[in-house]
Scaffold this motif. Structure first.
Motif, PDB file in Angstrom:
ATOM      1  N   ILE A 120      25.731  39.027  36.263  1.00  0.00           N
ATOM      2  CA  ILE A 120      27.532  38.555  35.898  1.00  0.00           C
ATOM      3  C   ILE A 120      27.694  40.185  35.416  1.00  0.00           C
ATOM      4  O   ILE A 120      29.074  40.730  35.421  1.00  0.00           O
ATOM      5  CB  ILE A 120      27.702  37.612  35.324  1.00  0.00           C
ATOM      6  N   MET A 143      28.731  42.219  37.987  1.00  0.00           N
ATOM      7  CA  MET A 143      29.793  42.384  38.802  1.00  0.00           C
ATOM      8  C   MET A 143      31.081  44.149  38.443  1.00  0.00           C
ATOM      9  O   MET A 143      31.281  43.850  37.353  1.00  0.00           O
ATOM     10  CB  MET A 143      29.936  41.135  38.963  1.00  0.00           C
ATOM     11  N   LYS A 157      34.006  39.287  40.051  1.00  0.00           N
ATOM     12  CA  LYS A 157      33.495  38.899  38.510  1.00  0.00           C
ATOM     13  C   LYS A 157      34.631  37.642  38.454  1.00  0.00           C
ATOM     14  O   LYS A 157      34.208  36.981  37.536  1.00  0.00           O
ATOM     15  CB  LYS A 157      33.568  39.958  37.899  1.00  0.00           C
ATOM     16  N   GLU A 158      36.271  38.185  37.694  1.00  0.00           N
ATOM     17  CA  GLU A 158      36.938  37.331  37.254  1.00  0.00           C
ATOM     18  C   GLU A 158      37.076  35.738  38.680  1.00  0.00           C
ATOM     19  O   GLU A 158      37.329  35.126  37.663  1.00  0.00           O
ATOM     20  CB  GLU A 158      38.396  37.896  37.285  1.00  0.00           C
ATOM     21  N   ASN A 210      33.809  33.947  37.930  1.00  0.00           N
ATOM     22  CA  ASN A 210      34.731  33.123  36.379  1.00  0.00           C
ATOM     23  C   ASN A 210      35.094  32.191  36.716  1.00  0.00           C
ATOM     24  O   ASN A 210      35.096  31.058  36.124  1.00  0.00           O
ATOM     25  CB  ASN A 210      34.697  34.120  35.574  1.00  0.00           C
ATOM     26  N   ASP A 249      27.864  41.373  44.901  1.00  0.00           N
ATOM     27  CA  ASP A 249      29.535  41.134  44.223  1.00  0.00           C
ATOM     28  C   ASP A 249      30.860  41.431  44.532  1.00  0.00           C
ATOM     29  O   ASP A 249      31.358  40.525  44.944  1.00  0.00           O
ATOM     30  CB  ASP A 249      29.546  41.130  43.350  1.00  0.00           C
TER      31      ASP A 249
END
Length: 186
Positions: free
Chosen positions: A17, A20, A24-25, A28, A60
């Motif tokens: 993470i 990434m 990523k956002e 999450n 990713d």
């Protein structure tokens, strides 16, 4: 290389993470927004003491990884399963052992191994419900020779990515598919 060696080579969830650059956002958001249903937790009890670990072949930039990886992490936390991430593009030797339909390097692929490093189950790249959704959306695209194909394809994938981030029923479809794979192979 043995699966246990691939596992050892992999990145922890935190390392993956942190590294990434794409999604990523969104990943999450799914991770934080998803909670296993009581029935899913109950089904996981069948493999809670199996001592499984998971290798995740991923990248990713992949929209399917964006939805599937955080669901797997929630499952892993529930049954205390260690997960390691192996980047597909720099580990084709492993990826090519897990081709979808024998030809496609589709990701993510989850390889579940026991304490001796033996493969116990493989899951991926999509839950059946997500595959149906993707095929339904792809069916709306014009022929590949159509000048608007690329633009419309990007729009379809963008729309799917947005749906993946907000449709909790899809999150549970992924969880159920992963859980069913694990329980079937126990």
């Amino acid at each position: 290389m043995a699966l246990s060696q691939w596992f050892d080579k992999g990145l922890t969830a935190q390392q993956y993470i942190a590294g990434m650059k794409v999604n990523k956002e969104a990943m999450n958001t799914i991770y934080e927004g998803f909670t296993l249903a009581d029935e899913e937790k109950q089904a996981l009890m069948a493999v809670a003491d199996a001592g499984l670990t998971a290798i995740v072949l991923t990248e990713d930039w992949c929209g399917d990884a964006m939805i599937n990886n955080p669901i797997l992490l929630n499952i892993a936390e529930e049954i205390n399963m260690d997960v390691r991430f192996v980047l597909r593009d720099s580990n084709l030797e492993l990826m090519d052992q897990y081709l979808t339909n024998g030809t496609s390097r589709a990701i993510p692929i989850f390889i579940f191994i026991d304490q001796e490093g033996n493969e116990k189950a493989v899951w991926g790249p999509r839950a059946p419900r997500l595959q149906e959704l993707v095929m339904e959306k792809r069916a709306t695209l014009p022929d590949k020779e159509d000048p608007s194909f690329e633009e419309k394809q990007k729009a379809v994938y963008k729309g799917l990515g947005e749906t993946y981030q907000i449709d909790a029923s899809l999150w549970h479809a992924v969880a159920d598919s992963i859980i069913n794979t694990l329980v079937a192979k126990k």
